[in-house]
Design a protein around this motif. Structure first.
Motif, PDB file in Angstrom:
ATOM      1  N   TRP A  60      51.931  -5.341  17.415  1.00  0.00           N
ATOM      2  CA  TRP A  60      51.519  -6.269  18.489  1.00  0.00           C
ATOM      3  C   TRP A  60      50.309  -7.094  18.053  1.00  0.00           C
ATOM      4  O   TRP A  60      50.286  -8.317  18.189  1.00  0.00           O
ATOM      5  N   LEU A  61      49.297  -6.409  17.522  1.00  0.00           N
ATOM      6  CA  LEU A  61      48.092  -7.109  17.043  1.00  0.00           C
ATOM      7  C   LEU A  61      48.457  -8.175  16.014  1.00  0.00           C
ATOM      8  O   LEU A  61      48.015  -9.328  16.113  1.00  0.00           O
ATOM      9  N   ASP A  62      49.242  -7.789  15.012  1.00  0.00           N
ATOM     10  CA  ASP A  62      49.561  -8.721  13.929  1.00  0.00           C
ATOM     11  C   ASP A  62      50.427  -9.879  14.415  1.00  0.00           C
ATOM     12  O   ASP A  62      50.339 -10.988  13.879  1.00  0.00           O
ATOM     13  N   SER A  63      51.235  -9.638  15.435  1.00  0.00           N
ATOM     14  CA  SER A  63      52.019 -10.729  16.027  1.00  0.00           C
ATOM     15  C   SER A  63      51.112 -11.692  16.796  1.00  0.00           C
ATOM     16  O   SER A  63      51.319 -12.907  16.769  1.00  0.00           O
ATOM     17  N   LEU A  64      50.102 -11.150  17.475  1.00  0.00           N
ATOM     18  CA  LEU A  64      49.158 -11.997  18.198  1.00  0.00           C
ATOM     19  C   LEU A  64      48.385 -12.899  17.240  1.00  0.00           C
ATOM     20  O   LEU A  64      48.273 -14.108  17.452  1.00  0.00           O
ATOM     21  N   ILE A  65      47.846 -12.299  16.176  1.00  0.00           N
ATOM     22  CA  ILE A  65      46.963 -13.067  15.280  1.00  0.00           C
ATOM     23  C   ILE A  65      47.726 -13.669  14.096  1.00  0.00           C
ATOM     24  O   ILE A  65      47.120 -14.212  13.183  1.00  0.00           O
ATOM     25  N   THR A  66      49.052 -13.577  14.131  1.00  0.00           N
ATOM     26  CA  THR A  66      49.928 -14.099  13.065  1.00  0.00           C
ATOM     27  C   THR A  66      49.441 -13.646  11.689  1.00  0.00           C
ATOM     28  O   THR A  66      49.170 -14.452  10.803  1.00  0.00           O
ATOM     29  N   ASN A  67      49.328 -12.341  11.531  1.00  0.00           N
ATOM     30  CA  ASN A  67      48.875 -11.758  10.259  1.00  0.00           C
ATOM     31  C   ASN A  67      50.084 -11.508   9.358  1.00  0.00           C
ATOM     32  O   ASN A  67      50.865 -10.598   9.606  1.00  0.00           O
ATOM     33  N   VAL A  68      50.203 -12.300   8.311  1.00  0.00           N
ATOM     34  CA  VAL A  68      51.385 -12.216   7.426  1.00  0.00           C
ATOM     35  C   VAL A  68      51.232 -11.119   6.379  1.00  0.00           C
ATOM     36  O   VAL A  68      52.151 -10.873   5.592  1.00  0.00           O
ATOM     37  N   GLY A  75      42.191 -11.396   6.541  1.00  0.00           N
ATOM     38  CA  GLY A  75      41.867 -12.749   6.092  1.00  0.00           C
ATOM     39  C   GLY A  75      43.041 -13.715   6.039  1.00  0.00           C
ATOM     40  O   GLY A  75      42.851 -14.930   6.048  1.00  0.00           O
ATOM     41  N   ALA A  76      44.268 -13.172   5.994  1.00  0.00           N
ATOM     42  CA  ALA A  76      45.456 -14.048   5.955  1.00  0.00           C
ATOM     43  C   ALA A  76      45.997 -14.352   7.352  1.00  0.00           C
ATOM     44  O   ALA A  76      46.994 -15.062   7.493  1.00  0.00           O
ATOM     45  N   ALA A  77      45.346 -13.814   8.386  1.00  0.00           N
ATOM     46  CA  ALA A  77      45.796 -14.076   9.763  1.00  0.00           C
ATOM     47  C   ALA A  77      45.420 -15.504  10.182  1.00  0.00           C
ATOM     48  O   ALA A  77      44.710 -16.206   9.463  1.00  0.00           O
ATOM     49  N   LEU A  78      45.903 -15.910  11.360  1.00  0.00           N
ATOM     50  CA  LEU A  78      45.580 -17.227  11.926  1.00  0.00           C
ATOM     51  C   LEU A  78      45.878 -18.348  10.931  1.00  0.00           C
ATOM     52  O   LEU A  78      45.116 -19.294  10.785  1.00  0.00           O
ATOM     53  N   TYR A  79      47.018 -18.226  10.237  1.00  0.00           N
ATOM     54  CA  TYR A  79      47.264 -19.152   9.116  1.00  0.00           C
ATOM     55  C   TYR A  79      47.417 -20.600   9.565  1.00  0.00           C
ATOM     56  O   TYR A  79      47.290 -21.527   8.760  1.00  0.00           O
ATOM     57  N   PHE A  80      47.620 -20.841  10.859  1.00  0.00           N
ATOM     58  CA  PHE A  80      47.704 -22.219  11.370  1.00  0.00           C
ATOM     59  C   PHE A  80      46.431 -23.008  11.065  1.00  0.00           C
ATOM     60  O   PHE A  80      46.462 -24.234  10.974  1.00  0.00           O
ATOM     61  N   HIS A  81      45.289 -22.311  10.901  1.00  0.00           N
ATOM     62  CA  HIS A  81      44.024 -23.043  10.766  1.00  0.00           C
ATOM     63  C   HIS A  81      43.814 -23.656   9.382  1.00  0.00           C
ATOM     64  O   HIS A  81      42.812 -24.328   9.149  1.00  0.00           O
ATOM     65  N   HIS A  82      44.760 -23.437   8.470  1.00  0.00           N
ATOM     66  CA  HIS A  82      44.634 -24.094   7.166  1.00  0.00           C
ATOM     67  C   HIS A  82      44.991 -25.578   7.257  1.00  0.00           C
ATOM     68  O   HIS A  82      44.620 -26.353   6.380  1.00  0.00           O
ATOM     69  N   SER A  83      45.691 -25.973   8.302  1.00  0.00           N
ATOM     70  CA  SER A  83      45.985 -27.408   8.457  1.00  0.00           C
ATOM     71  C   SER A  83      45.702 -27.932   9.866  1.00  0.00           C
ATOM     72  O   SER A  83      45.491 -29.119  10.044  1.00  0.00           O
TER      73      SER A  83
END
Length: 265
Positions: free
Chosen positions: A130-138, A160-168
């Protein structure tokens, strides 16, 4: 939920002990002025402060939800620090990382979690999925579990690889409402049979106030004036909006995880 404001301690790095070569960003074990050892994540590494922001947000949300995460601290790096380092690559990294970095308490003697060796109960597996789905942790796969066994308990590391949307920051509002497709590769997915129950419990703990309190910990100078934001505060608010929006449609990623699990088993 009480209005408890999370706090992070700040330590000063006094000794670079050894690089951790398994990380792509060259983290290191370092000693701080409180005499503890830490895994130090550098702002001067490849993903810069974005990886530190993801680490802080992911780790502190996990802690709030009752999962075991080693203490996270701000780690101050003096500009003189890299001068004695003989390795040129490391010297460059240290020089680029003067100021505030992030460090995670080093769990001495911990071993990498192996799903073949250690059984994880449905409740704990569901909580982590659930946590990793929330924070999009790949980055919680069989190849790289980013979990440790320490004193017979499971600890989560490396968000550190979570929230990957913020790279763009491309259409991030839209991304907040999508299922988490990479959940199909999650190392604990097959054991996560209680995600709906966990969803109810965690939504009662994690609300807008708690998200704002965690995001407010991000230092201003990590929030570079990064397009499309005109200020650190606007940048910070975008993280709040992303997480609050994602939480409000948690049924979407819960269904996504359950569908992926059904396909797996």
């Amino acid at each position: 939920m009480n209005g408890h404001q999370p706090q992070l301690r700040t330590v000063n790095v006094i000794r670079y002990v050894t690089p951790l070569r398994e990380g792509g960003s060259l983290p290191a074990i370092a000693e701080a002025d409180d005499e503890f050892l830490y895994v130090l994540k550098f702002r001067g590494a490849g993903q810069g402060t974005k990886a530190l922001i993801a680490e802080l947000i992911g780790g502190e949300i996990a802690r709030l939800l009752g999962l075991k995460v080693p203490e996270i601290v701000f780690a101050n790096l003096n500009e003189a620090f890299g001068r004695t380092e003989p390795d040129e690559e490391i010297q460059d990294l240290l020089r680029a990382s003067t100021g505030l970095n992030l460090a995670i308490h080093y769990l001495s003697g911990a071993i990498t979690f192996d799903p073949v060796v250690t059984a994880v109960d449905a409740r704990l597996a569901s909580a982590i999925v659930w946590l990793d789905s929330l924070i999009t942790n790949v980055d919680r796969t069989a190849r790289n579990t980013n979990m440790l066994m320490w004193h017979k308990e499971l600890w989560l590391i490396d968000h550190g690889a979570a929230l990957y949307f913020h790279h763009s920051w491309d259409n991030w509002e839209e991304q907040a409402k999508r299922p988490f497709a990479q959940v199909k590769d999650h190392v604990l997915l097959r054991y996560a049979s209680d995600i709906e129950v966990i969803d109810q419990e965690f939504r009662a703990i994690l609300g807008l106030e708690q998200i704002e309190a965690i995001v407010s910990l991000i230092p201003d100078d990590w929030l570079l004036r990064d397009a499309p934001f005109e200020s650190a505060e606007a940048h910070r608010q975008a993280y709040v909006k992303f997480l609050a929006s994602r939480l409000s449609v948690s049924d979407v990623f819960v269904k996504g995880a359950n569908d992926a699990r059904a396909a797996l088993i």
